[in-house]
Design a protein around this motif. Structure first.
Motif, PDB file in Angstrom:
ATOM      1  N   ARG A 149       0.917  -1.187   0.072  1.00 55.17           N
ATOM      2  CA  ARG A 149       0.093  -0.113  -0.022  1.00 55.17           C
ATOM      3  C   ARG A 149       1.081   1.297   0.139  1.00 55.17           C
ATOM      4  NH1 ARG A 149      -2.229   2.854   4.165  1.00 55.17           N
ATOM      5  NH2 ARG A 149      -1.536   1.335   5.737  1.00 55.17           N
ATOM      6  N   PRO A 150       2.014   1.356   0.676  1.00 57.99           N
ATOM      7  CA  PRO A 150       2.693   2.556   0.825  1.00 57.99           C
ATOM      8  C   PRO A 150       3.400   2.967  -0.641  1.00 57.99           C
ATOM      9  CG  PRO A 150       3.130   1.392   2.771  1.00 57.99           C
ATOM     10  CD  PRO A 150       2.463   0.508   1.686  1.00 57.99           C
ATOM     11  N   ASP A 151       3.506   1.816  -1.520  1.00 58.68           N
ATOM     12  CA  ASP A 151       4.045   2.129  -2.858  1.00 58.68           C
ATOM     13  C   ASP A 151       3.040   2.592  -3.699  1.00 58.68           C
ATOM     14  OD1 ASP A 151       6.494   1.070  -2.011  1.00 58.68           O
ATOM     15  OD2 ASP A 151       6.011  -1.084  -2.261  1.00 58.68           O
ATOM     16  N   PHE A 152       1.736   1.896  -3.465  1.00 62.29           N
ATOM     17  CA  PHE A 152       0.628   2.639  -4.266  1.00 62.29           C
ATOM     18  C   PHE A 152       0.386   3.896  -3.983  1.00 62.29           C
ATOM     19  CE2 PHE A 152      -1.571  -1.799  -4.125  1.00 62.29           C
ATOM     20  CZ  PHE A 152      -0.581  -2.396  -4.765  1.00 62.29           C
ATOM     21  N   GLU A 153       0.567   4.390  -2.722  1.00 62.45           N
ATOM     22  CA  GLU A 153       0.078   5.713  -2.291  1.00 62.45           C
ATOM     23  C   GLU A 153       1.009   6.734  -2.606  1.00 62.45           C
ATOM     24  OE1 GLU A 153      -0.663   5.289   1.921  1.00 62.45           O
ATOM     25  OE2 GLU A 153      -2.787   4.326   1.391  1.00 62.45           O
ATOM     26  N   ALA A 154       2.114   6.346  -2.873  1.00 62.52           N
ATOM     27  CA  ALA A 154       3.608   7.034  -3.172  1.00 62.52           C
ATOM     28  C   ALA A 154       3.344   7.498  -4.601  1.00 62.52           C
ATOM     29  CB  ALA A 154       4.881   6.395  -2.994  1.00 62.52           C
ATOM     30  N   LEU A 155       2.446   6.602  -5.444  1.00 62.16           N
ATOM     31  CA  LEU A 155       2.147   6.938  -6.619  1.00 62.16           C
ATOM     32  C   LEU A 155       0.902   7.730  -6.860  1.00 62.16           C
ATOM     33  CD1 LEU A 155       3.743   3.592  -8.278  1.00 62.16           C
ATOM     34  CD2 LEU A 155       4.584   6.019  -8.731  1.00 62.16           C
ATOM     35  N   GLY A 156       0.245   7.994  -5.773  1.00 63.63           N
ATOM     36  CA  GLY A 156      -0.969   8.868  -5.756  1.00 63.63           C
ATOM     37  C   GLY A 156      -2.071   7.850  -6.011  1.00 63.63           C
ATOM     38  N   ALA A 157      -2.002   6.450  -5.698  1.00 63.69           N
ATOM     39  CA  ALA A 157      -3.262   5.593  -5.976  1.00 63.69           C
ATOM     40  C   ALA A 157      -3.969   5.357  -4.522  1.00 63.69           C
ATOM     41  CB  ALA A 157      -2.608   4.561  -6.391  1.00 63.69           C
ATOM     42  N   THR A 158      -5.026   5.104  -4.686  1.00 63.67           N
ATOM     43  CA  THR A 158      -6.077   4.576  -3.444  1.00 63.67           C
ATOM     44  C   THR A 158      -6.231   3.219  -3.722  1.00 63.67           C
ATOM     45  OG1 THR A 158      -6.963   6.690  -3.127  1.00 63.67           O
ATOM     46  CG2 THR A 158      -8.222   4.858  -2.308  1.00 63.67           C
ATOM     47  N   LEU A 159      -6.153   2.564  -2.639  1.00 62.84           N
ATOM     48  CA  LEU A 159      -6.362   0.969  -2.409  1.00 62.84           C
ATOM     49  C   LEU A 159      -7.741   0.533  -1.923  1.00 62.84           C
ATOM     50  CD1 LEU A 159      -5.696  -2.066  -2.923  1.00 62.84           C
ATOM     51  CD2 LEU A 159      -4.082  -1.831  -0.623  1.00 62.84           C
ATOM     52  N   VAL A 160      -8.477  -0.076  -2.326  1.00 59.44           N
ATOM     53  CA  VAL A 160      -9.658  -0.731  -1.614  1.00 59.44           C
ATOM     54  C   VAL A 160      -9.946  -2.223  -1.927  1.00 59.44           C
ATOM     55  CG1 VAL A 160     -10.747   1.356  -1.748  1.00 59.44           C
ATOM     56  CG2 VAL A 160     -11.360   0.163  -3.683  1.00 59.44           C
ATOM     57  N   ALA A 161     -10.401  -2.802  -1.025  1.00 54.41           N
ATOM     58  CA  ALA A 161     -10.999  -4.172  -1.494  1.00 54.41           C
ATOM     59  C   ALA A 161     -12.714  -4.296  -1.505  1.00 54.41           C
ATOM     60  CB  ALA A 161     -10.473  -5.213  -0.473  1.00 54.41           C
ATOM     61  N   ILE A 162     -13.116  -5.292  -2.303  1.00 55.95           N
ATOM     62  CA  ILE A 162     -14.784  -5.543  -2.269  1.00 55.95           C
ATOM     63  C   ILE A 162     -14.835  -6.671  -2.091  1.00 55.95           C
ATOM     64  CG2 ILE A 162     -16.618  -5.069  -3.747  1.00 55.95           C
ATOM     65  CD1 ILE A 162     -15.251  -2.645  -5.295  1.00 55.95           C
ATOM     66  N   SER A 163     -15.795  -7.059  -1.265  1.00 49.55           N
ATOM     67  CA  SER A 163     -16.194  -8.529  -0.995  1.00 49.55           C
ATOM     68  C   SER A 163     -17.925  -8.475  -0.932  1.00 49.55           C
ATOM     69  CB  SER A 163     -15.698  -8.760   0.413  1.00 49.55           C
ATOM     70  OG  SER A 163     -16.189 -10.325   0.898  1.00 49.55           O
ATOM     71  N   PRO A 164     -18.480  -9.357  -0.999  1.00 49.28           N
ATOM     72  CA  PRO A 164     -19.971  -9.404  -0.815  1.00 49.28           C
ATOM     73  C   PRO A 164     -20.340  -9.986   0.742  1.00 49.28           C
ATOM     74  CG  PRO A 164     -19.113 -11.551  -1.705  1.00 49.28           C
ATOM     75  CD  PRO A 164     -17.973 -10.758  -1.866  1.00 49.28           C
ATOM     76  N   GLN A 165     -19.200 -10.107   1.558  1.00 49.21           N
ATOM     77  CA  GLN A 165     -19.265 -10.193   2.937  1.00 49.21           C
ATOM     78  C   GLN A 165     -20.019  -9.048   3.599  1.00 49.21           C
ATOM     79  OE1 GLN A 165     -15.518 -11.307   4.559  1.00 49.21           O
ATOM     80  NE2 GLN A 165     -14.824  -9.417   4.305  1.00 49.21           N
ATOM     81  N   THR A 166     -20.613  -9.311   4.766  1.00 48.67           N
ATOM     82  CA  THR A 166     -21.441  -8.145   5.591  1.00 48.67           C
ATOM     83  C   THR A 166     -20.175  -7.457   6.169  1.00 48.67           C
ATOM     84  OG1 THR A 166     -21.394  -9.705   7.527  1.00 48.67           O
ATOM     85  CG2 THR A 166     -23.260 -10.090   6.145  1.00 48.67           C
ATOM     86  N   ALA A 167     -20.700  -6.167   6.808  1.00 46.79           N
ATOM     87  CA  ALA A 167     -19.931  -5.267   7.633  1.00 46.79           C
ATOM     88  C   ALA A 167     -19.404  -5.901   8.436  1.00 46.79           C
ATOM     89  CB  ALA A 167     -20.562  -4.049   7.607  1.00 46.79           C
TER      90      ALA A 167
END
Length: 223
Positions: free
Chosen positions: A102-120
């Protein structure tokens, strides 16, 4: 050790029936059959791919806040991981690898998210157990996964196996339908164009987080 090497090591122990798994080979055979059939169906080839426009989505994070793709893309490129749920050890190892990157993604200006059908509550558990610094968004009834072409129905024989293993997907997902997304990883540019797509109907195979860095570097240079 690479992510895939860790997944392969876990798979070898699991399929060998080593403790604490102690899984009979008949279970392994059934899982192999389901994976082979999903591969043969060609479903992965019909999923969203590089060059396509991203289906817009608004989903809830584990705290109940609405998160939209449009809002995320206003900040920069977006890295999205679709995964099956907190019950899946392969998914948890992938989330941990993404957190490390994640730090490498953020250093390049990107946001990371995951998506799952599971409940909160299950997403909160996943964030806590995997020590994640990025949100897991709840895809109610797998509708966003379907928009990406990732959702599939489990065959009846696999449903029976999951029930025998006490893997109650309707409870995990608060959805009576036995559906899951194929694991997938996307990089989405700020204009909503998918720049990178990796969809694999074999849930034991996942791309390395580092595979997305050249795409993000190119997107940053273009911006």
């Amino acid at each position: 050790m690479s992510l895939q090497a860790k997944l392969d090591a876990f798979k070898a122990d699991f399929e060998a029936g080593k403790p604490p798994y102690n899984v009979p080979y008949s279970v392994i055979e059934t899982m192999h059959r389901a994976t082979a059939e999903l591969i043969a169906s060609g479903a992965a080839g019909r999923a969203k791919k590089a060059g396509d426009k991203v289906p817009a989505f608004t989903l809830k994070d584990p705290e109940g806040n609405s998160v939209s793709s449009a809002g995320l893309l206003r900040k920069g490129p977006l890295v999205v991981s679709f995964y099956r749920g907190v019950w899946c050890p392969y998914c948890n190892m992938e989330l941990q690898a993404l957190e490390a990157a994640r730090p490498d993604f953020e250093a390049l200006g990107a946001t990371l998210v995951a998506i799952s059908p599971q409940t909160a509550p299950n997403s909160r558990k996943s964030v806590r157990q995997n020590k994640l610094g990025f949100p897991i968004l709840s895809d109610v009834k797998g509708e966003t996964g379907a928009a990406f072409g990732l959702r599939f129905s489990l065959p009846d024989y696999l449903v029976a196996l999951y029930k025998g293993l006490k893997n109650d997907l309707p409870s995990f997902n608060d959805d009576p339908d036995w559906t899951l997304p194929m694991p997938a990883r996307y990089v989405i540019g700020q204009d909503g164009t998918i720049l990178y797509a990796e969809v694999n109907p074999d849930y034991t195979r996942r791309p390395e987080p580092e595979d997305m860095l050249p795409v993000l570097q190119t997107a940053r240079a273009a911006a």
